[in-house]
Design a protein around this motif. Structure first.
Motif, PDB file in Angstrom:
ATOM      1  N   TRP A   1       0.825  -1.205   0.000  1.00 42.76           N
ATOM      2  CA  TRP A   1       0.000   0.000   0.000  1.00 42.76           C
ATOM      3  C   TRP A   1       0.858   1.253   0.000  1.00 42.76           C
ATOM      4  CZ3 TRP A   1       0.803   3.244   3.976  1.00 42.76           C
ATOM      5  CH2 TRP A   1       1.365   2.716   5.146  1.00 42.76           C
ATOM      6  N   LEU A   2       2.024   1.184   0.649  1.00 44.69           N
ATOM      7  CA  LEU A   2       2.921   2.346   0.667  1.00 44.69           C
ATOM      8  C   LEU A   2       3.402   2.677  -0.744  1.00 44.69           C
ATOM      9  CD1 LEU A   2       4.750   4.379   2.260  1.00 44.69           C
ATOM     10  CD2 LEU A   2       6.498   2.633   2.067  1.00 44.69           C
ATOM     11  N   TRP A   3       3.771   1.685  -1.505  1.00 42.01           N
ATOM     12  CA  TRP A   3       4.279   1.920  -2.862  1.00 42.01           C
ATOM     13  C   TRP A   3       3.161   2.339  -3.807  1.00 42.01           C
ATOM     14  CZ3 TRP A   3       8.939   3.180  -2.954  1.00 42.01           C
ATOM     15  CH2 TRP A   3       9.829   2.641  -2.037  1.00 42.01           C
ATOM     16  N   LEU A   4       1.952   1.903  -3.567  1.00 41.82           N
ATOM     17  CA  LEU A   4       0.827   2.352  -4.377  1.00 41.82           C
ATOM     18  C   LEU A   4       0.549   3.835  -4.162  1.00 41.82           C
ATOM     19  CD1 LEU A   4      -1.641  -0.656  -4.058  1.00 41.82           C
ATOM     20  CD2 LEU A   4      -0.407   0.088  -6.087  1.00 41.82           C
ATOM     21  N   VAL A   5       0.811   4.318  -2.968  1.00 40.75           N
ATOM     22  CA  VAL A   5       0.604   5.727  -2.677  1.00 40.75           C
ATOM     23  C   VAL A   5       1.813   6.555  -3.145  1.00 40.75           C
ATOM     24  CG1 VAL A   5       0.382   7.399  -0.780  1.00 40.75           C
ATOM     25  CG2 VAL A   5      -0.950   5.286  -0.752  1.00 40.75           C
ATOM     26  N   MET A   6       3.015   6.055  -2.951  1.00 37.66           N
ATOM     27  CA  MET A   6       4.236   6.825  -3.221  1.00 37.66           C
ATOM     28  C   MET A   6       4.651   6.830  -4.695  1.00 37.66           C
ATOM     29  SD  MET A   6       5.105   8.221  -0.445  1.00 37.66           S
ATOM     30  CE  MET A   6       6.755   8.742  -0.732  1.00 37.66           C
ATOM     31  N   ALA A   7       4.349   5.788  -5.428  1.00 36.97           N
ATOM     32  CA  ALA A   7       4.815   5.691  -6.815  1.00 36.97           C
ATOM     33  C   ALA A   7       4.371   6.875  -7.671  1.00 36.97           C
ATOM     34  CB  ALA A   7       4.375   4.368  -7.426  1.00 36.97           C
ATOM     35  N   PRO A   8       3.104   7.284  -7.667  1.00 38.08           N
ATOM     36  CA  PRO A   8       2.724   8.450  -8.484  1.00 38.08           C
ATOM     37  C   PRO A   8       3.418   9.739  -8.038  1.00 38.08           C
ATOM     38  CG  PRO A   8       0.778   7.224  -7.833  1.00 38.08           C
ATOM     39  CD  PRO A   8       1.932   6.637  -7.076  1.00 38.08           C
ATOM     40  N   LEU A   9       3.623   9.886  -6.740  1.00 39.24           N
ATOM     41  CA  LEU A   9       4.302  11.085  -6.236  1.00 39.24           C
ATOM     42  C   LEU A   9       5.763  11.135  -6.690  1.00 39.24           C
ATOM     43  CD1 LEU A   9       2.844  11.137  -2.617  1.00 39.24           C
ATOM     44  CD2 LEU A   9       2.121  12.493  -4.580  1.00 39.24           C
ATOM     45  N   VAL A  10       6.440  10.022  -6.602  1.00 41.65           N
ATOM     46  CA  VAL A  10       7.835   9.957  -7.050  1.00 41.65           C
ATOM     47  C   VAL A  10       7.914  10.196  -8.552  1.00 41.65           C
ATOM     48  CG1 VAL A  10       9.817   8.408  -7.307  1.00 41.65           C
ATOM     49  CG2 VAL A  10       8.560   8.475  -5.147  1.00 41.65           C
ATOM     50  N   LEU A  11       6.987   9.629  -9.294  1.00 37.34           N
ATOM     51  CA  LEU A  11       6.967   9.820 -10.742  1.00 37.34           C
ATOM     52  C   LEU A  11       6.761  11.296 -11.103  1.00 37.34           C
ATOM     53  CD1 LEU A  11       7.017   8.477 -13.525  1.00 37.34           C
ATOM     54  CD2 LEU A  11       4.530   8.324 -13.359  1.00 37.34           C
ATOM     55  N   VAL A  12       5.874  11.971 -10.417  1.00 36.86           N
ATOM     56  CA  VAL A  12       5.628  13.392 -10.676  1.00 36.86           C
ATOM     57  C   VAL A  12       6.880  14.214 -10.363  1.00 36.86           C
ATOM     58  CG1 VAL A  12       4.327  15.395  -9.837  1.00 36.86           C
ATOM     59  CG2 VAL A  12       3.134  13.284 -10.416  1.00 36.86           C
ATOM     60  N   VAL A  13       7.552  13.933  -9.291  1.00 42.02           N
ATOM     61  CA  VAL A  13       8.779  14.662  -8.938  1.00 42.02           C
ATOM     62  C   VAL A  13       9.848  14.444 -10.007  1.00 42.02           C
ATOM     63  CG1 VAL A  13      10.684  14.778  -7.281  1.00 42.02           C
ATOM     64  CG2 VAL A  13       8.320  14.716  -6.470  1.00 42.02           C
ATOM     65  N   LEU A  14      10.034  13.224 -10.462  1.00 41.19           N
ATOM     66  CA  LEU A  14      11.046  12.942 -11.487  1.00 41.19           C
ATOM     67  C   LEU A  14      10.718  13.638 -12.806  1.00 41.19           C
ATOM     68  CD1 LEU A  14      11.791   9.158 -10.851  1.00 41.19           C
ATOM     69  CD2 LEU A  14      13.223  11.137 -10.275  1.00 41.19           C
ATOM     70  N   VAL A  15       9.479  13.576 -13.232  1.00 42.73           N
ATOM     71  CA  VAL A  15       9.084  14.231 -14.481  1.00 42.73           C
ATOM     72  C   VAL A  15       9.261  15.743 -14.362  1.00 42.73           C
ATOM     73  CG1 VAL A  15       7.104  14.731 -15.974  1.00 42.73           C
ATOM     74  CG2 VAL A  15       7.556  12.387 -15.245  1.00 42.73           C
ATOM     75  N   THR A  16       8.927  16.310 -13.209  1.00 44.96           N
ATOM     76  CA  THR A  16       9.100  17.747 -12.991  1.00 44.96           C
ATOM     77  C   THR A  16      10.564  18.135 -13.075  1.00 44.96           C
ATOM     78  OG1 THR A  16       7.134  17.813 -11.597  1.00 44.96           O
ATOM     79  CG2 THR A  16       8.691  19.640 -11.382  1.00 44.96           C
ATOM     80  N   LEU A  17      11.441  17.367 -12.471  1.00 45.84           N
ATOM     81  CA  LEU A  17      12.876  17.660 -12.540  1.00 45.84           C
ATOM     82  C   LEU A  17      13.396  17.600 -13.972  1.00 45.84           C
ATOM     83  CD1 LEU A  17      14.187  15.771  -9.382  1.00 45.84           C
ATOM     84  CD2 LEU A  17      13.978  18.240  -9.709  1.00 45.84           C
ATOM     85  N   VAL A  18      12.940  16.623 -14.731  1.00 46.37           N
ATOM     86  CA  VAL A  18      13.360  16.518 -16.130  1.00 46.37           C
ATOM     87  C   VAL A  18      12.860  17.716 -16.925  1.00 46.37           C
ATOM     88  CG1 VAL A  18      13.031  15.187 -18.253  1.00 46.37           C
ATOM     89  CG2 VAL A  18      13.595  14.015 -16.128  1.00 46.37           C
ATOM     90  N   MET A  19      11.605  18.095 -16.745  1.00 45.68           N
ATOM     91  CA  MET A  19      11.037  19.221 -17.495  1.00 45.68           C
ATOM     92  C   MET A  19      11.720  20.542 -17.129  1.00 45.68           C
ATOM     93  SD  MET A  19       8.935  17.869 -19.487  1.00 45.68           S
ATOM     94  CE  MET A  19       7.645  18.900 -20.061  1.00 45.68           C
ATOM     95  N   VAL A  20      12.025  20.746 -15.861  1.00 43.21           N
ATOM     96  CA  VAL A  20      12.715  21.975 -15.454  1.00 43.21           C
ATOM     97  C   VAL A  20      14.119  22.013 -16.041  1.00 43.21           C
ATOM     98  CG1 VAL A  20      13.716  23.174 -13.459  1.00 43.21           C
ATOM     99  CG2 VAL A  20      11.351  22.389 -13.388  1.00 43.21           C
ATOM    100  N   SER A  21      14.826  20.900 -16.026  1.00 46.70           N
ATOM    101  CA  SER A  21      16.180  20.895 -16.601  1.00 46.70           C
ATOM    102  C   SER A  21      16.138  21.139 -18.111  1.00 46.70           C
ATOM    103  CB  SER A  21      16.896  19.586 -16.285  1.00 46.70           C
ATOM    104  OG  SER A  21      16.277  18.508 -16.947  1.00 46.70           O
TER     105      SER A  21
END
Length: 173
Positions: A15-35
């Motif tokens: 359940w922890l990974w089901l909640v955290m996976a979308p959040l981690v994905l959003v952070v990674l995509v945001t970092l890529v887009m900002v760079s």
């Protein structure tokens, strides 16, 4: 009978990974887009647009002077050699400055020093990338930072994908 319940560590709970996976994905995509946005920033807007607007009459005077002198030219790129046939009703200077401005990336802009090799023929060399479209500016002022003090200027545009020659004329009003 008491059953012994084994507890798993927190990182093994699904359940922890089901909640955290979308959040981690959003952070990674945001970092890529900002760079990407920082690295490939579009620098087509001048930071000095107000000053550029005030200086417009200087460039209009340069164009009018070129028109009065009957200046016109044909610029040709052959390999790394640049040749210019320049026509005009006055004594041509021994050297001219040709500025190639990339429409999007200011760090790709190039200045080429053209030296007179015949009465109305100039020659120089271009070691840049001969692809896509470029804006051209020809002037007798050899310092590119002093382009507003030049006596006259000719402008043009070249698309290396379509050909290797471009006419240079005073800018139309």
């Amino acid at each position: 009978m008491v059953t012994k319940q084994t507890t798993r560590p927190w990182y093994r709970e699904p359940w922890l990974w089901l909640v955290m996976a979308p959040l981690v994905l959003v952070v990674l995509v945001t970092l890529v887009m900002v760079s990407i946005a920082v690295r490939y920033a579009d620098d087509t807007v001048s930071d000095t647009y107000y000053k550029d607007g005030l200086m417009y009459h200087y460039t209009a005077e340069q164009d009018e002077k070129a028109r009065q002198l009957g200046l016109a030219g044909l610029l040709q790129f052959e390999g790394q050699a640049v040749t210019l046939e320049l026509n005009g009703d006055f004594d041509l200077p021994p050297q001219l400055l040709l500025t190639l401005s990339h429409p999007v990336e200011a760090n790709l802009d190039r200045n080429i020093l053209l030296s007179r090799v015949a009465a109305s023929r100039y020659s120089g060399s271009f070691d840049g990338d001969m692809r896509h479209r470029w804006y051209l500016r020809l002037m007798p002022e050899l310092d590119p930072d002093r382009h507003l003090q030049a006596a006259w200027r000719l402008t043009g545009e070249i698309n290396f994908d379509l050909g290797r020659a471009a006419p240079l004329n005073p800018a139309s009003q």
